[in-house]
Design a protein around this motif. Structure first.
Motif, PDB file in Angstrom:
ATOM      1  N   LYS A 157      -4.689  -7.913 -17.281  1.00 46.84           N
ATOM      2  CA  LYS A 157      -3.248  -7.839 -17.044  1.00 46.84           C
ATOM      3  C   LYS A 157      -3.024  -6.844 -15.900  1.00 46.84           C
ATOM      4  CE  LYS A 157      -1.979  -9.026 -21.794  1.00 46.84           C
ATOM      5  NZ  LYS A 157      -3.341  -9.442 -22.162  1.00 46.84           N
ATOM      6  N   PRO A 158      -2.857  -7.324 -14.683  1.00 53.08           N
ATOM      7  CA  PRO A 158      -2.898  -6.450 -13.503  1.00 53.08           C
ATOM      8  C   PRO A 158      -1.717  -5.498 -13.385  1.00 53.08           C
ATOM      9  CG  PRO A 158      -3.273  -8.766 -12.917  1.00 53.08           C
ATOM     10  CD  PRO A 158      -2.767  -8.748 -14.312  1.00 53.08           C
ATOM     11  N   HIS A 159      -1.979  -4.335 -12.750  1.00 50.52           N
ATOM     12  CA  HIS A 159      -0.939  -3.423 -12.292  1.00 50.52           C
ATOM     13  C   HIS A 159      -0.541  -3.829 -10.871  1.00 50.52           C
ATOM     14  CE1 HIS A 159      -3.050  -1.117 -15.436  1.00 50.52           C
ATOM     15  NE2 HIS A 159      -1.903  -0.494 -15.618  1.00 50.52           N
ATOM     16  N   LEU A 160       0.632  -3.361 -10.429  1.00 49.26           N
ATOM     17  CA  LEU A 160       1.109  -3.675  -9.088  1.00 49.26           C
ATOM     18  C   LEU A 160       1.118  -2.436  -8.208  1.00 49.26           C
ATOM     19  CD1 LEU A 160       4.068  -6.102  -9.907  1.00 49.26           C
ATOM     20  CD2 LEU A 160       1.746  -6.683  -9.193  1.00 49.26           C
ATOM     21  N   LEU A 161       0.940  -2.636  -6.910  1.00 48.15           N
ATOM     22  CA  LEU A 161       0.803  -1.537  -5.965  1.00 48.15           C
ATOM     23  C   LEU A 161       1.994  -0.588  -6.004  1.00 48.15           C
ATOM     24  CD1 LEU A 161      -0.469  -0.050  -3.592  1.00 48.15           C
ATOM     25  CD2 LEU A 161       0.475  -1.805  -2.074  1.00 48.15           C
ATOM     26  N   SER A 162       3.209  -1.109  -5.928  1.00 44.61           N
ATOM     27  CA  SER A 162       4.386  -0.243  -5.860  1.00 44.61           C
ATOM     28  C   SER A 162       4.508   0.628  -7.097  1.00 44.61           C
ATOM     29  CB  SER A 162       5.654  -1.085  -5.669  1.00 44.61           C
ATOM     30  OG  SER A 162       5.789  -2.032  -6.715  1.00 44.61           O
ATOM     31  N   ASP A 163       4.135   0.095  -8.260  1.00 44.19           N
ATOM     32  CA  ASP A 163       4.209   0.877  -9.499  1.00 44.19           C
ATOM     33  C   ASP A 163       3.223   2.042  -9.468  1.00 44.19           C
ATOM     34  OD1 ASP A 163       6.091  -0.906 -10.413  1.00 44.19           O
ATOM     35  OD2 ASP A 163       4.648  -2.131 -11.504  1.00 44.19           O
ATOM     36  N   THR A 221       5.151  -1.046   2.342  1.00 40.34           N
ATOM     37  CA  THR A 221       5.295  -0.695   0.928  1.00 40.34           C
ATOM     38  C   THR A 221       5.309   0.815   0.757  1.00 40.34           C
ATOM     39  OG1 THR A 221       4.173  -2.730   0.241  1.00 40.34           O
ATOM     40  CG2 THR A 221       4.296  -0.957  -1.380  1.00 40.34           C
ATOM     41  N   VAL A 222       4.417   1.496   1.483  1.00 40.56           N
ATOM     42  CA  VAL A 222       4.405   2.958   1.437  1.00 40.56           C
ATOM     43  C   VAL A 222       5.703   3.513   2.017  1.00 40.56           C
ATOM     44  CG1 VAL A 222       3.262   5.051   2.298  1.00 40.56           C
ATOM     45  CG2 VAL A 222       1.887   3.115   1.494  1.00 40.56           C
ATOM     46  N   ALA A 223       6.117   2.981   3.170  1.00 39.29           N
ATOM     47  CA  ALA A 223       7.340   3.473   3.820  1.00 39.29           C
ATOM     48  C   ALA A 223       8.568   3.268   2.936  1.00 39.29           C
ATOM     49  CB  ALA A 223       7.529   2.774   5.164  1.00 39.29           C
ATOM     50  N   ASP A 224       8.601   2.139   2.221  1.00 35.94           N
ATOM     51  CA  ASP A 224       9.765   1.818   1.384  1.00 35.94           C
ATOM     52  C   ASP A 224       9.811   2.616   0.091  1.00 35.94           C
ATOM     53  OD1 ASP A 224      10.566   0.001   3.274  1.00 35.94           O
ATOM     54  OD2 ASP A 224       9.802  -1.761   2.199  1.00 35.94           O
ATOM     55  N   THR A 225       8.644   3.060  -0.400  1.00 39.31           N
ATOM     56  CA  THR A 225       8.601   3.735  -1.701  1.00 39.31           C
ATOM     57  C   THR A 225       8.427   5.235  -1.592  1.00 39.31           C
ATOM     58  OG1 THR A 225       6.209   3.292  -1.879  1.00 39.31           O
ATOM     59  CG2 THR A 225       7.710   1.710  -2.935  1.00 39.31           C
ATOM     60  N   TYR A 226       7.981   5.735  -0.419  1.00 36.12           N
ATOM     61  CA  TYR A 226       7.772   7.176  -0.291  1.00 36.12           C
ATOM     62  C   TYR A 226       9.124   7.890  -0.180  1.00 36.12           C
ATOM     63  CZ  TYR A 226       5.815  11.658   0.963  1.00 36.12           C
ATOM     64  OH  TYR A 226       5.484  12.986   0.951  1.00 36.12           O
ATOM     65  N   PRO A 227       9.306   8.979  -0.918  1.00 34.70           N
ATOM     66  CA  PRO A 227      10.601   9.682  -0.901  1.00 34.70           C
ATOM     67  C   PRO A 227      10.784  10.527   0.352  1.00 34.70           C
ATOM     68  CG  PRO A 227       9.076  10.790  -2.389  1.00 34.70           C
ATOM     69  CD  PRO A 227       8.379   9.545  -1.928  1.00 34.70           C
ATOM     70  N   GLY A 228      11.073   9.879   1.464  1.00 33.77           N
ATOM     71  CA  GLY A 228      11.245  10.567   2.744  1.00 33.77           C
ATOM     72  C   GLY A 228      11.036   9.591   3.880  1.00 33.77           C
ATOM     73  N   VAL A 282      -0.895   6.937   2.492  1.00 29.95           N
ATOM     74  CA  VAL A 282      -0.208   7.844   1.563  1.00 29.95           C
ATOM     75  C   VAL A 282      -0.342   9.295   2.028  1.00 29.95           C
ATOM     76  CG1 VAL A 282      -0.182   8.712  -0.810  1.00 29.95           C
ATOM     77  CG2 VAL A 282      -0.422   6.268  -0.388  1.00 29.95           C
ATOM     78  N   ILE A 283      -1.541   9.668   2.489  1.00 27.38           N
ATOM     79  CA  ILE A 283      -1.757  11.020   3.001  1.00 27.38           C
ATOM     80  C   ILE A 283      -0.892  11.266   4.233  1.00 27.38           C
ATOM     81  CG2 ILE A 283      -3.433  12.517   4.151  1.00 27.38           C
ATOM     82  CD1 ILE A 283      -3.980  12.497   1.262  1.00 27.38           C
ATOM     83  N   GLN A 284      -0.871  10.303   5.151  1.00 27.13           N
ATOM     84  CA  GLN A 284      -0.079  10.470   6.369  1.00 27.13           C
ATOM     85  C   GLN A 284       1.400  10.639   6.051  1.00 27.13           C
ATOM     86  OE1 GLN A 284      -1.601   6.909   8.267  1.00 27.13           O
ATOM     87  NE2 GLN A 284      -2.816   8.087   9.728  1.00 27.13           N
ATOM     88  N   ALA A 285       1.888   9.873   5.080  1.00 29.21           N
ATOM     89  CA  ALA A 285       3.289  10.023   4.678  1.00 29.21           C
ATOM     90  C   ALA A 285       3.541  11.423   4.123  1.00 29.21           C
ATOM     91  CB  ALA A 285       3.651   8.967   3.637  1.00 29.21           C
ATOM     92  N   SER A 345      -2.734  -9.819  -2.529  1.00 29.99           N
ATOM     93  CA  SER A 345      -3.121  -9.935  -1.113  1.00 29.99           C
ATOM     94  C   SER A 345      -1.954  -9.472  -0.264  1.00 29.99           C
ATOM     95  CB  SER A 345      -3.465 -11.384  -0.749  1.00 29.99           C
ATOM     96  OG  SER A 345      -4.585 -11.841  -1.466  1.00 29.99           O
ATOM     97  N   LEU A 346      -2.223  -8.510   0.626  1.00 28.09           N
ATOM     98  CA  LEU A 346      -1.171  -8.002   1.501  1.00 28.09           C
ATOM     99  C   LEU A 346      -1.745  -7.767   2.894  1.00 28.09           C
ATOM    100  CD1 LEU A 346       0.480  -5.298  -0.806  1.00 28.09           C
ATOM    101  CD2 LEU A 346       1.490  -7.492  -0.160  1.00 28.09           C
ATOM    102  N   SER A 347      -0.918  -7.956   3.911  1.00 30.39           N
ATOM    103  CA  SER A 347      -1.326  -7.592   5.268  1.00 30.39           C
ATOM    104  C   SER A 347      -1.278  -6.076   5.401  1.00 30.39           C
ATOM    105  CB  SER A 347      -0.401  -8.235   6.302  1.00 30.39           C
ATOM    106  OG  SER A 347       0.881  -7.621   6.263  1.00 30.39           O
ATOM    107  N   LEU A 348      -1.971  -5.558   6.427  1.00 29.65           N
ATOM    108  CA  LEU A 348      -1.930  -4.111   6.660  1.00 29.65           C
ATOM    109  C   LEU A 348      -0.507  -3.637   6.912  1.00 29.65           C
ATOM    110  CD1 LEU A 348      -5.078  -3.477   8.900  1.00 29.65           C
ATOM    111  CD2 LEU A 348      -4.887  -3.549   6.412  1.00 29.65           C
ATOM    112  N   THR A 349       0.265  -4.425   7.647  1.00 26.40           N
ATOM    113  CA  THR A 349       1.658  -4.059   7.888  1.00 26.40           C
ATOM    114  C   THR A 349       2.453  -4.043   6.593  1.00 26.40           C
ATOM    115  OG1 THR A 349       1.630  -4.906  10.152  1.00 26.40           O
ATOM    116  CG2 THR A 349       3.780  -4.735   9.076  1.00 26.40           C
TER     117      THR A 349
END
Length: 392
Positions: free
Chosen positions: A348-354, A309-316, A247-250, A300-304
């Motif tokens: 009741k879990p939250h999701l990463l993208s949210d 997920t960050v690349a798809d959701t970050y505004p840029g 997130v910082i790198q983005a 569970s997610l792979s590092l890629t």
């Protein structure tokens, strides 16, 4: 909520300990904090600081009192001091002890011999002192201990919740799940788990071991009420988690650095779910003599996949690059984790993208002028017995 409890949070000044203390206090429990502030000292040693500024403990507790009228007691001391540990338990008289008070970074433990020895001594001896203190002060105290999914390593079978039924040469037994951790830090957590399980058998104490995945997020409902209540946001190469780094790198326009192939899989959990899991464990204690294990993760997610997920959701626009992996680990591996018991108790879990869209990007944007790009680069190599203490 059920009965009001007295809950002592060890490591209550830390990234998870502080929001947990606020969350439990906000739910009506009487909360005390224990800390020796070693985590702040690691920042000085490494020449880094939290992305989000954090206040000293007296300012934090005063702000909470002003906002809510609730008191949080603070005990300053070290679990490696057995007399301090026992006297604190006798004075506070907790129903539950939440144990976060350990050196928590795998890279820190792999810097060199000194840091490995410190990590294992601090973590294992501190927990042993705590077990003796519970046994001597009150064996009904419920120990809620933060473990790690990293205890399990990368087995080629399903990861059960702490225990596994084994059939060998026609005979069957229920045993602790075999562990193959990937750092001296993770090994310290395995030693803790075995010591706690033995104390449950020998002394009849009650314990819940929470094998937690990578935590992400920086805000809870409580910490968001006032800037003085903010918790840490670690992003650098030693204490920062992979998601925080991405997130910082983005935000600063750098490529997301994936170690190795990126096929390594991790368990993840939102910080808001962490504090809720702690509440659930405290309010639903283990039985006397029971060593209970919950796998505390929600995805569970792979590092890629995390990077995408960050690349798809970050505004840029975001670029993803791969670096040589400084860790010794299997890249393409089976990973299937059983994690049902906390959900059965009401999580009741939250999701990463949210969470990324809801709060993390805004927080990073607000404080990105505090980022030190040099601190993002990995410099601790698992294959070496000595590494530089800082990236500089």
């Amino acid at each position: 909520m059920g009965t009001r409890m007295r809950i002592l949070v060890l490591g209550g000044d830390g990234y998870l300990g502080w929001p947990t203390a606020l969350y439990l206090s906000d739910r009506g429990h009487e909360v005390g904090i224990v800390d020796n502030f070693a985590r702040r000292g690691y920042d000085h040693e490494l020449g880094v600081e939290s992305l989000v500024p954090i206040e000293p403990m007296p300012v934090r507790t005063r702000a909470w009192r002003e906002l809510t009228g609730k008191e949080i007691s603070c005990y300053v001391g070290d679990l490696c001091d057995a007399d301090f540990t026992t006297s604190t338990l006798r004075e506070f008289r907790p129903d539950a002890v939440v144990h976060f008070a350990e050196q928590r970074a795998a890279p820190y433990s792999m810097i060199d011999r000194k840091h490995a020895v410190y990590t294992q001594t601090n973590n294992v001896v501190g927990t042993l002192n705590l077990l003796y203190a519970i046994a001597d002060a009150d064996r009904d105290i419920h120990l809620v201990k933060l473990g790690t999914m990293g205890e399990y390593g990368q087995p080629n079978i399903d990861i059960e919740e702490g225990w596994i039924d084994i059939t060998h040469k026609g005979r069957t037994d229920r045993m602790l799940y075999p562990k193959r951790p990937g750092s001296f830090y993770h090994l310290s957590k395995v030693h803790d788990s075995h010591n706690i399980e033995f104390a449950c058998r020998a002394w009849g104490i009650r314990a819940t071991d929470l094998n937690q995945g990578i935590v992400y997020g920086q805000q809870t409902e409580q910490t968001a009420r006032d800037p003085r209540l903010a918790t840490r946001f670690d992003y650098e190469a030693v204490f920062g988690t992979v998601l925080n780094r991405f997130v910082i790198q983005a935000a600063v326009g750098e490529p997301l650095t994936v170690y190795g192939s990126g096929t390594q899989t991790r368990g993840l959990i939102d910080i808001r779910d962490t504090v809720e899991c702690i509440r659930i464990a405290c309010e639903n204690p283990a039985d006397r003599g029971e060593f209970r294990v919950f796998n505390q993760m929600t995805q569970s997610l792979s590092l890629t996949a995390i990077a995408k997920t960050v690349a798809d959701t970050y505004p840029g626009g975001v670029e993803i690059v791969h670096l040589d992996n400084p860790r010794v680990e299997v890249c393409d591996h089976y990973y299937n984790v059983v994690h049902t018991r906390l959900v059965e108790l009401g999580l009741k879990p939250h999701l990463l993208s949210d969470t990324l869209i809801g709060s993390m990007y805004a927080i990073v944007e607000q404080y990105k002028d505090r980022v030190d790009p040099a601190a993002l680069r990995p410099y601790v190599d698992w294959r070496r017995t000595s590494n530089p203490v800082t990236a500089g």
